[in-house]
Structure formats: C-alpha cells, structure tokens
Design a protein around this motif. Structure first.
Motif, PDB file in Angstrom:
ATOM      1  N   ASN A 171       0.825  -1.207   0.000  1.00  0.00           N
ATOM      2  CA  ASN A 171       0.000   0.000   0.000  1.00  0.00           C
ATOM      3  C   ASN A 171       0.859   1.256   0.000  1.00  0.00           C
ATOM      4  O   ASN A 171       0.428   2.307   0.459  1.00  0.00           O
ATOM      5  N   GLU A 172       2.058   1.138  -0.535  1.00  0.00           N
ATOM      6  CA  GLU A 172       2.988   2.262  -0.472  1.00  0.00           C
ATOM      7  C   GLU A 172       3.471   2.632  -1.863  1.00  0.00           C
ATOM      8  O   GLU A 172       3.735   1.768  -2.694  1.00  0.00           O
ATOM      9  N   ILE A 173       3.585   3.934  -2.092  1.00  0.00           N
ATOM     10  CA  ILE A 173       4.068   4.414  -3.387  1.00  0.00           C
ATOM     11  C   ILE A 173       5.204   5.406  -3.152  1.00  0.00           C
ATOM     12  O   ILE A 173       5.152   6.216  -2.219  1.00  0.00           O
ATOM     13  N   ALA A 174       6.257   5.285  -3.946  1.00  0.00           N
ATOM     14  CA  ALA A 174       7.409   6.180  -3.846  1.00  0.00           C
ATOM     15  C   ALA A 174       7.395   7.146  -5.024  1.00  0.00           C
ATOM     16  O   ALA A 174       7.173   6.741  -6.167  1.00  0.00           O
ATOM     17  N   ILE A 175       7.630   8.425  -4.741  1.00  0.00           N
ATOM     18  CA  ILE A 175       7.718   9.448  -5.783  1.00  0.00           C
ATOM     19  C   ILE A 175       9.137   9.988  -5.782  1.00  0.00           C
ATOM     20  O   ILE A 175       9.621  10.472  -4.755  1.00  0.00           O
TER      21      ILE A 175
ATOM     22  N   GLY B 159      -6.731   0.785   1.295  1.00  0.00           N
ATOM     23  CA  GLY B 159      -8.131   0.710   0.856  1.00  0.00           C
ATOM     24  C   GLY B 159      -8.299   0.704  -0.646  1.00  0.00           C
ATOM     25  O   GLY B 159      -7.354   0.575  -1.424  1.00  0.00           O
ATOM     26  N   THR B 160      -9.582   0.831  -1.054  1.00  0.00           N
ATOM     27  CA  THR B 160      -9.942   0.865  -2.474  1.00  0.00           C
ATOM     28  C   THR B 160     -10.669   2.165  -2.762  1.00  0.00           C
ATOM     29  O   THR B 160     -11.184   2.835  -1.873  1.00  0.00           O
ATOM     30  N   THR B 161     -10.706   2.514  -4.058  1.00  0.00           N
ATOM     31  CA  THR B 161     -11.402   3.735  -4.483  1.00  0.00           C
ATOM     32  C   THR B 161     -11.709   3.621  -5.968  1.00  0.00           C
ATOM     33  O   THR B 161     -11.404   2.614  -6.607  1.00  0.00           O
ATOM     34  N   THR B 162     -12.322   4.650  -6.533  1.00  0.00           N
ATOM     35  CA  THR B 162     -12.593   4.703  -7.975  1.00  0.00           C
ATOM     36  C   THR B 162     -11.862   5.893  -8.564  1.00  0.00           C
ATOM     37  O   THR B 162     -11.459   6.817  -7.849  1.00  0.00           O
ATOM     38  N   ARG B 163     -11.680   5.851  -9.867  1.00  0.00           N
ATOM     39  CA  ARG B 163     -10.990   6.952 -10.533  1.00  0.00           C
ATOM     40  C   ARG B 163     -11.740   8.266 -10.338  1.00  0.00           C
ATOM     41  O   ARG B 163     -11.142   9.335 -10.203  1.00  0.00           O
ATOM     42  N   LYS B 164     -13.060   8.195 -10.326  1.00  0.00           N
ATOM     43  CA  LYS B 164     -13.866   9.403 -10.145  1.00  0.00           C
ATOM     44  C   LYS B 164     -13.544  10.064  -8.808  1.00  0.00           C
ATOM     45  O   LYS B 164     -13.376  11.278  -8.714  1.00  0.00           O
TER      46      LYS B 164
ATOM     47  N   PHE C 155      -3.731   5.536  -7.736  1.00  0.00           N
ATOM     48  CA  PHE C 155      -2.873   6.708  -7.541  1.00  0.00           C
ATOM     49  C   PHE C 155      -1.652   6.630  -8.466  1.00  0.00           C
ATOM     50  O   PHE C 155      -1.275   7.606  -9.119  1.00  0.00           O
ATOM     51  N   TYR C 156      -1.051   5.449  -8.513  1.00  0.00           N
ATOM     52  CA  TYR C 156       0.136   5.221  -9.351  1.00  0.00           C
ATOM     53  C   TYR C 156      -0.172   5.470 -10.832  1.00  0.00           C
ATOM     54  O   TYR C 156       0.552   6.194 -11.530  1.00  0.00           O
TER      55      TYR C 156
END
Length: 570
Positions: free
Chosen positions: A144-148, A188-193, A215-216
């Motif tokens: 659940n982790e993203i690196a920028i 968690g989960t979500t939608t593009r909207k 997000f990615y």
C-alpha cells in the motif's frame, strides 16, 4: 488609473538562488535576475489562474498556466496584495485567490490531482504541492505504499524556462540540500472518479480498485512520466538483470529508456549514461552489458551506479525499429539500422550506442587468463564475481559493481592471505588508490594467472608490488607435504616442535586417526609380521576378533599389545 508598468524588486522566480526585478504589464509579465542573465516572460493569454499565499521568502504569487506549466514568484510583502489583486483582475481578467496553507503538521490527509500539480490537503487546506514537472519517476514500493522520485538538478542553468514547465528539475537548483524521494501510504480501495476529485469517468473507471494502484496510474499519466507505446523505438522483454537483481522489460525511447519490472519501474535519461561495457562471461555462454550511470539509479536507500544485464550468447533476435525512413536517414543516419537480425546482446548494444551516443568499451586484448578468457573469477569480501582488465580501468561485476581507473591507481599489490594450504593455489590483489581514497581487494584469484596479470599491469605503467616469494613458499610447502605423507615417525613417533603450524596439522591428524583406528592397528601388525613374527600371531588376532565382535577395536589392541611388550623385554 494604473501605471503602464508595475515593478517589484527582490522577487525570486521558481525558487531561484538569485533575486530579480519583476514587472507586470497589460500584455504579460517578465522577470530578470538582478545580477544579469536570461529574462523570463509570460504572455497574459497563457495565465489561467493565480494564487496568493505565505511562502519561504515572504508572500508568493503562483501562476497556473493554460499549458499546464506553473510559475512561482516569491518575495512579495503582505501590503502588495491589494496592488497585485488589481493587476490580475484588470489586466489578466483573473482573480488573485488568497490560499491559506494548513499549518497543523499532520502527516495524513487527502491527495488531489490538479492540472499542473499534486496537492496534499489537510482538513481541506493545502499542506504542500508538488508540481508534476518536478517528478521524475514513481514506483509501487510496497503493498500500500508508493514512492515518488524527484528530478535531480542538471547543470547550472538558472531556470531554463520555456513557458511550458516541461523542464524536469529546474527547481532542484535552489539550494545544496534537495528532496529526492517522498513516500505515501495509501490503504483501501477507491474509484478513478473519487481519485480525481469527482471527474466523470467511464463504467470501467467506476470499478473499485486498490487506491495505491489507481494513484500510481493517475500520477504516471498526469506527470507525463511514461511515454506512449507509439513513441517506443524498440522493446526487449524479460531481460535478466544481475544488478539490480530481477527481470525487466526495456523500453527504448528517443531521449530515455525505461526498465519495467514487477515491483520497480525506472526511467533513465541517455545523458546520464557515462560508461557502456560489453563483457564476455568466462562460462562462454553469456555476455554481460554494464551501464554506468551518474547520477546513480536509486531503489529506496540503495544506490546503483551500474546496471548489469545478462544475455545468452547464442540467443538470436529479429527486430524492426519503430522509426520512419526520414528519421533513419536524418537524425539517426550512420547510428541505427531499420532492421536487425543478430544475437540479442549485439542488437541491444547497437541500439544503446546509437541512441545514447556512447562509446562501447570491451576488455583489453593484451590480457587473457590461463584459460584464454577475459574475466578473472575472484571475490570482493563475500561476494563472488569476475574482474575484467579494460584498456583504462578495472571492472568487477556483477555485485558490488566496482570501477577503478588506472589513472586513480597508486599501486597494485599481489599477496597471499590465509593458511599455507589454502594459499597454494590462490592469491589476492589489493589496489591502492591515490590521494588516500582507500583501496579495493580482489581475493581468491587462480595462481596460474599471476604472471599474466603482473605483465599486463607493468605494460599499463602501474606500480606493482609482489609480496609472494613464490619459489620459496612452494618448495617449502611441497617438502612439508612430502614429509607428512611418507614419514611413519610423523604418525607414531615423537613430534618435532614446529610452532603454530603444528597445531593445525595436529587437529587434522587427530580427526583422521579417530575415524580409522582399526586401520592404523592393522598397518602396525603388518609391519610386525615383516620383522619375522610368523603366522601364529595372526591366528591369535583372528581368534580375539571372533570372541569380541562388539568391541572390535579395543579387543584388537589389547590382544596385540602383549606380544610386543614380551618381544621388547626379552
């Protein structure tokens, strides 16, 4: 009535090191550094929105351009707000919106993808913004982790503005310290909207996805990190990489190439390639392609100054480049061919050479090992690999990939490290660097390569120290081995005092004799028979063995010992 031109002094453009004069006019605005240099201008037709907020050097006017660029003007005073508000309203038909940042210091909030920047909001107020133009890469660093990753400063150009905001890393030149990576934890989960703040999406987009994955994908699209498939000149799938370890797809573009793996994704500029080496592996089955990078590739806290790929020697490929005849005959004339049908490692090499415009380095022809190969099997500490002697440098691969130029080498020392037995067949090389820059040691090199290496280093004008007294050591070792193997007194007689060497030998002999006591006893008996004791004693031995099968060795010794004592006392 407003003046034709409104001027402000001591204004900083896009976090610039030097301040300058900022002027606003009806047709646009301009900024010029106080010490002289290139001026920056922005046409009023390109001004979409403007924000006023507290910033590092006072108050800032942030201008969002219609072409997705961002201009930051910092250093205004609080009393300048009314004056600037009128300028934007009357001349640019834009409201100068007063934005207050969140000062709570919370590290949790909600991200928002804008047209030109990523905003991190805390309680509906922006905590910080990240312009897409400053983002060089992004990776899914965990579940659940993203690196920028942020673009690094390139050169000493003050700004390099073109109004489009596409110059990566222009704000990175602001100071000595630089933020290079930021990580977000997104559960968690979500939608593009939802992710894009309520924008309409297709039915497919409305399907719930992992929030971090969405997000990615959105960030790659917004920040223009990944080129489209149509821009790819060539693609190589599932290429084995020894450093960093894993399998990556290689997408090659006009100005950059991309490594796409299951976990990590890297985008690298050709201009960051400083060295390109093709190294044949000593197994005669593979070739290694080694790419030297500056700045190095980063994976979290780990830096990789070299990428090492491995290809099978006999793997053929047929490839047509995604280039038009115009491009092949123009920009890439004498650099690339439209069609390739060769071993894979050669094709990859040719395309890298044509796109990156870098010289390909191969091992020096003046040196080969005793097996007529270029790679020397050895190790750095506990890591095994291969040492190559190039025309101008040493290169050790695959990990840790180590490059040492001959110019930076003060001396090369040949030595033996370890016990006498292990040192017979191998030796070590210690490379001492100039100006106290340290040293590197390459261990466990085959002794048969000593002479060829020594001759090659002298040919290159390197200072060589040979601490191995080879003839004396080998002769002494051979004599000692011969005595140990042939002398019975070494086994059963009194032991000579040989210092610490005796301790090592003793432990070996004890182990051997403990496992084979019965064998030693039989040899002893055979010697006794040869002295004329006759066959009766052998019959006694056999009889004793039959009587006591459970304690064979001890019974044998007790039966054999008395006759010997009798013989000595007679």
């Amino acid at each position: 009535m407003m003046a034709a031109i409104e001027s402000f002094d001591n204004i900083y453009l896009d976090l610039s090191k030097e301040n300058g004069k900022c002027r606003f006019a009806e047709n646009g605005l301009g900024w010029k550094p106080a010490g002289g240099g290139d001026a920056f201008t922005l046409d009023q037709s390109n001004i979409a929105n403007a924000h006023w907020s507290r910033a590092a050097k006072g108050y800032e006017v942030k201008i969002l351009q219609r072409n997705s660029g961002i201009t930051q003007l910092d250093g205004f005073q609080q009393e300048d707000y009314e004056r600037l508000s009128k300028i934007f309203k009357n001349w640019y038909s834009t409201n100068l919106e007063n934005k207050e940042h969140s000062l709570r210091g919370w590290n949790w909030g909600k991200t928002e993808f804008g047209k030109a920047e990523l905003t991190f909001n805390v309680q509906n107020r922006p905590s910080f913004e990240v312009p897409y133009s400053e983002i060089s890469n992004t990776n899914l660093a965990g579940r659940n982790e993203i690196a920028i990753e942020f673009a690094l400063a390139e050169g000493d150009k003050t700004n390099g503005h073109n109004g489009a905001g596409k110059g990566k890393g222009k704000r990175a030149l602001a100071g000595k310290d630089q933020l290079v990576e930021m990580r977000f934890y997104i559960p968690g989960t979500t939608t593009r909207k939802e992710a894009e703040g309520g924008e309409a999406g297709s039915d497919a987009d409305e399907e719930a996805k992992n929030a971090v994955t969405l997000f990615y994908d959105t960030l790659i699209e917004k920040a223009d990190i990944g080129e489209t498939a149509g821009d790819t000149i060539a693609t190589f799938l599932d290429v084995l990489h020894l450093t960093p370890r894993g399998r990556f797809d290689i997408d090659m573009y006009d100005a950059s190439f991309r490594l796409r793996g299951k976990t990590y994704d890297y985008k690298l500029q050709y201009e960051h390639i400083k060295k390109f080496m093709v190294l044949p592996k000593p197994d005669d089955l593979h070739f290694m392609l080694c790419i030297g990078l500056d700045p190095p590739l980063r994976q979290g806290q780990t830096r990789y100054p070299f990428i090492v790929m491995q290809f099978k020697q006999d793997e053929e490929v047929t490839l047509d480049l995604n280039l038009s005849e115009e491009q092949l005959n123009g920009k890439y004339k004498d650099k690339l061919l439209g069609h390739y049908e060769q071993p894979l490692h050669q094709v990859v090499t040719y395309i890298f050479k044509g796109l990156a415009n870098k010289k390909v380095t191969t091992p020096a022809k003046d040196f080969t090992t005793h097996r007529q190969q270029y790679g020397i099997k050895c190790s750095i500490k506990a890591s095994e690999g291969f040492l190559y002697c190039l025309e101008k440098a040493f290169m050790f691969v695959p990990k840790p990939a180590t490059y040492i130029s001959y110019e930076q080498t003060q001396s090369v020392t040949f030595s033996r490290v370890g016990g006498a037995v292990s040192a017979l067949s191998t030796f070590d090389i210690t490379v001492l660097l100039k100006n106290g820059a340290g040293s590197s040691q390459f261990s466990n090199i085959n002794r048969e390569d000593l002479k060829a290496l020594e001759d090659f280093f002298k040919l290159k004008g390197l200072r060589v120290k040979n601490e191995i007294d080879e003839d004396a050591n080998l002769l002494a070792a051979a004599m000692r081995d011969e005595v140990m193997d042939s002398s019975e007194e070494e086994v059963v007689g009194p032991k000579a005092d040989r210092g610490s060497a005796d301790e090592d030998e003793e432990s070996v002999d004890d182990d051997f004799r403990a496992e084979s006591d019965s064998d030693v006893a039989e040899e002893y008996d055979s010697n006794h028979e040869s002295d004329g004791s006759g066959s009766q004693e052998s019959d006694v031995d056999n009889q004793v063995d039959d009587d006591d099968d459970d304690d064979d060795d001890e019974g044998g010794k007790e039966a054999k010992a008395p006759p010997k004592k009798k013989k000595k006392t007679v």
